[in-house]
Design a protein around this motif. Structure first.
Motif, short mmCIF file in Angstrom:
data_model
loop_
_atom_site.label_atom_id
_atom_site.label_comp_id
_atom_site.label_asym_id
_atom_site.label_seq_id
_atom_site.Cartn_x
_atom_site.Cartn_y
_atom_site.Cartn_z
N SER A 87 -19.53 -2.04 7.23
CA SER A 87 -20.50 -1.34 6.20
C SER A 87 -19.66 -0.47 5.17
N LEU A 88 -18.36 0.32 5.08
CA LEU A 88 -17.76 0.63 4.61
C LEU A 88 -17.84 -0.35 3.13
N LEU A 89 -16.83 -1.41 3.73
CA LEU A 89 -16.66 -2.44 3.05
C LEU A 89 -17.32 -2.92 1.88
N SER A 90 -18.65 -2.88 2.69
CA SER A 90 -19.90 -3.63 1.56
C SER A 90 -19.82 -2.20 0.44
N GLN A 91 -20.08 -1.16 1.11
CA GLN A 91 -20.61 -0.04 -0.42
C GLN A 91 -19.61 -0.26 -0.77
N LYS A 92 -18.22 0.08 -0.84
CA LYS A 92 -17.37 0.11 -1.98
C LYS A 92 -17.11 -1.05 -2.54
N GLY A 93 -16.65 -0.64 -4.49
CA GLY A 93 -16.91 -2.11 -5.14
C GLY A 93 -16.01 -2.01 -4.67
N GLU A 94 -14.46 -1.50 -5.02
CA GLU A 94 -13.39 -1.23 -4.88
C GLU A 94 -12.81 -0.43 -3.73
N PRO A 95 -12.82 -0.67 -3.04
CA PRO A 95 -11.92 -0.11 -1.76
C PRO A 95 -10.47 0.44 -1.47
N ALA A 119 -5.54 11.88 -3.16
CA ALA A 119 -6.03 10.21 -3.96
C ALA A 119 -7.26 9.60 -3.62
N GLY A 120 -7.84 10.18 -3.03
CA GLY A 120 -9.77 9.31 -3.21
C GLY A 120 -9.24 7.98 -2.20
N VAL A 121 -8.53 8.03 -1.34
CA VAL A 121 -8.93 6.84 0.17
C VAL A 121 -9.99 6.70 0.46
N HIS A 122 -10.75 6.05 1.05
CA HIS A 122 -11.67 5.42 1.33
C HIS A 122 -11.67 6.10 2.72
N ALA A 123 -10.80 4.62 3.54
CA ALA A 123 -10.40 5.45 4.97
C ALA A 123 -9.36 5.00 4.96
N VAL A 124 -8.66 5.74 6.33
CA VAL A 124 -6.99 5.79 6.45
C VAL A 124 -7.90 4.49 8.19
N ILE A 125 -6.85 3.51 8.35
CA ILE A 125 -6.58 2.65 9.82
C ILE A 125 -5.65 2.52 10.49
N ALA A 126 -5.50 2.63 11.34
CA ALA A 126 -4.46 2.60 11.98
C ALA A 126 -4.93 1.54 13.36
N PRO A 127 -3.78 1.52 14.38
CA PRO A 127 -3.93 1.09 16.09
C PRO A 127 -4.15 2.08 16.79
N HIS A 128 -5.05 1.69 17.62
CA HIS A 128 -5.82 2.90 18.70
C HIS A 128 -3.69 2.93 19.66
N TYR A 167 -13.23 -10.04 2.70
CA TYR A 167 -13.82 -9.24 1.54
C TYR A 167 -13.07 -9.24 0.09
N ASN A 168 -11.85 -9.48 0.46
CA ASN A 168 -11.56 -9.91 -0.65
C ASN A 168 -10.54 -8.77 -0.98
N VAL A 169 -9.68 -8.07 0.29
CA VAL A 169 -8.87 -6.85 -0.56
C VAL A 169 -7.44 -7.18 -0.22
N TRP A 170 -7.10 -6.83 -1.52
CA TRP A 170 -5.23 -6.97 -1.50
C TRP A 170 -4.78 -6.66 -0.61
N ILE A 171 -3.74 -7.39 0.27
CA ILE A 171 -3.75 -6.04 1.41
C ILE A 171 -1.52 -6.70 0.40
N PRO A 190 -10.40 -3.96 -5.05
CA PRO A 190 -9.54 -4.02 -3.55
C PRO A 190 -8.33 -3.85 -3.28
N LEU A 191 -8.00 -2.60 -2.28
CA LEU A 191 -6.48 -2.55 -2.06
C LEU A 191 -6.26 -2.05 -0.12
N ALA A 192 -5.90 -2.41 0.27
CA ALA A 192 -5.27 -1.97 1.26
C ALA A 192 -3.67 -1.66 1.33
N LEU A 193 -3.38 -0.75 1.81
CA LEU A 193 -1.93 -0.64 1.30
C LEU A 193 -1.47 0.42 2.75
N ILE A 194 -0.11 -0.88 3.50
CA ILE A 194 0.25 -0.37 4.72
C ILE A 194 1.62 -0.01 4.53
#
Length: 257
Positions: A87-95, A119-128, A167-171, A190-194
Motif C-alpha cells: 500500500s505504501l509503495l503504491s501511494q508513493k511515486g518515488e519512495p 530527510a523525508g523518508v517514507h518508512a524505515v524497515i527493520a527485521p523482527h 515495485y522497481n525500488v533501487w536497492i 524509488p530508493l531503499a538505502l540499507i
C-alpha cells in the motif's frame, strides 16, 4: 497493551497526534519552566489528569534515564508489518526508504529515525529478530520522529528486498568495501538505502540482494562512523540528488554572507 514513554518531545508527539492513547502521566514536582509549561497547557486542554511525583520515583520508573521531568503510560501505538508495504509503495511515486540491518542498539535506532524524519523518508524497515526494539529509549532519542515515520518490522528481510524490486525500488547497500562512494552513486528515483551495524555492516545475504553498493569516503584516521551519523550523511546525499534541479534557483535567490 501499554508502554512507557518519557521526555518532552516524545510525550508531546503522542499528545499532538493521538491524545486518546494516554493512560497516566507524571510530572516532576516543582518543575514549571518554559520548556515544560506549554506541554502542561496542552495536557490540561486535552482533559488529561496530571499526577505529580518526586524525582526519585520518576528515576526509578525509567531506570535512571533522562526523562526531563515527564513520564507517561500510553496505549501501544500502531505496529506496521510487511503487509503494509504494498500500500505504501503504491501511494508513493518515488519512495525513499531506509533499511536497518543488524542495528541492535535502541539509541542508534532512535537516532536513525530522527535522521529519517529530517530527510523525508517514507518508512524505515527493520527485521523482527536481532534488531533494536522501539522502546522508550529509542523514542526519547528519536525526539518525536518515532510517531511520524512508520517503522515496518519484517520477518524475512531478503524476501522484503525481493518485494521492493517488484515495485522497481533501487536497492543500495552501504559497505566500506564498495568501489563507488555516495557522491558517485545513483540515489534518485524509488530508493531503499540499507545501513548496517557499525563494524559488522550489512549481512552477506542482504548484500547479495542489493542492486549496487556504496560507501562514505573517509579522509581521516577513523575507519567507520556511528550508524546514525552514517545514515544522516547518506540520506542527505540522496536528498541533494533528488532535489538537485531546485538547487541552482535556490542558490540564486540566497545571499551568502
Amino acid at each position: 497493551m501499554s508502554e512507557i514513554i518519557y521526555g518532552i518531545h516524545a510525550v508531546q508527539a503522542v499528545l499532538e497526534r493521538e491524545p486518546q492513547r494516554f493512560l497516566e502521566i507524571y510530572l516532576l514536582k516543582g518543575r514549571s519552566d518554559h520548556r515544560l509549561r506549554p506541554l502542561v497547557q496542552q495536557l490540561e486542554q486535552a482533559g488529561i489528569i496530571i499526577h505529580i511525583a518526586g524525582r526519585q520515583w520518576l528515576n526509578k520508573q525509567v531506570s535512571g534515564a533522562v526523562h526531563q521531568g515527564v513520564i507517561a503510560r500510553v496505549q501501544a501505538g500502531r505496529r506496521f508489518r510487511e503487509d503494509d508495504l504494498p500500500s505504501l509503495l503504491s501511494q508513493k511515486g518515488e519512495p525513499l526508504l531506509l533499511i536497518l540491518d543488524g542495528v541492535t542498539d535502541p539509541h542508534n535506532l532512535g537516532a536513525c529515525l530522527r535522521c529519517a524524519d529530517a530527510a523525508g523518508v517514507h518508512a524505515v524497515i527493520a527485521p523482527h529478530d536481532r534488531a533494536a526494539p522501539l522502546n522508550a529509549i529509542a523514542k526519547k532519542v528519536a525526539s518525536a520522529a518515532a510517531e511520524s515515520v512508520p517503522l515496518i518490522r519484517v520477518t524475512n528481510l531478503a524476501r522484503t528486498l525481493r518485494l521492493l524490486k517488484k515495485y522497481n525500488v533501487w536497492i543500495v547497500g552501504t559497505t566500506d568495501k564498495a568501489v563507488r562512494h555516495i557522491y558517485q552513486s545513483k540515489l534518485t528515483g524509488p530508493l531503499a538505502l540499507i545501513m548496517g551495524a557499525e563494524g559488522a555492516g550489512i549481512r552477506r545475504l542482504t548484500r547479495e540482494h542489493c542492486d549496487t553498493l556504496t560507501s562514505i569516503p573517509m579522509a581521516g584516521t577513523v575507519s567507520s562512523l556511528n550508524v546514525s551519523v552514517a545514515t544522516g550523511i547518506c540520506l542527505f546525499e540522496a536528498v541533494r540528488q533528488r532535489h538537485y534541479a531546485l538547487y541552482p534557483r535556490m542558490l540564486n535567490e540566497t545571499t551568502i554572507l
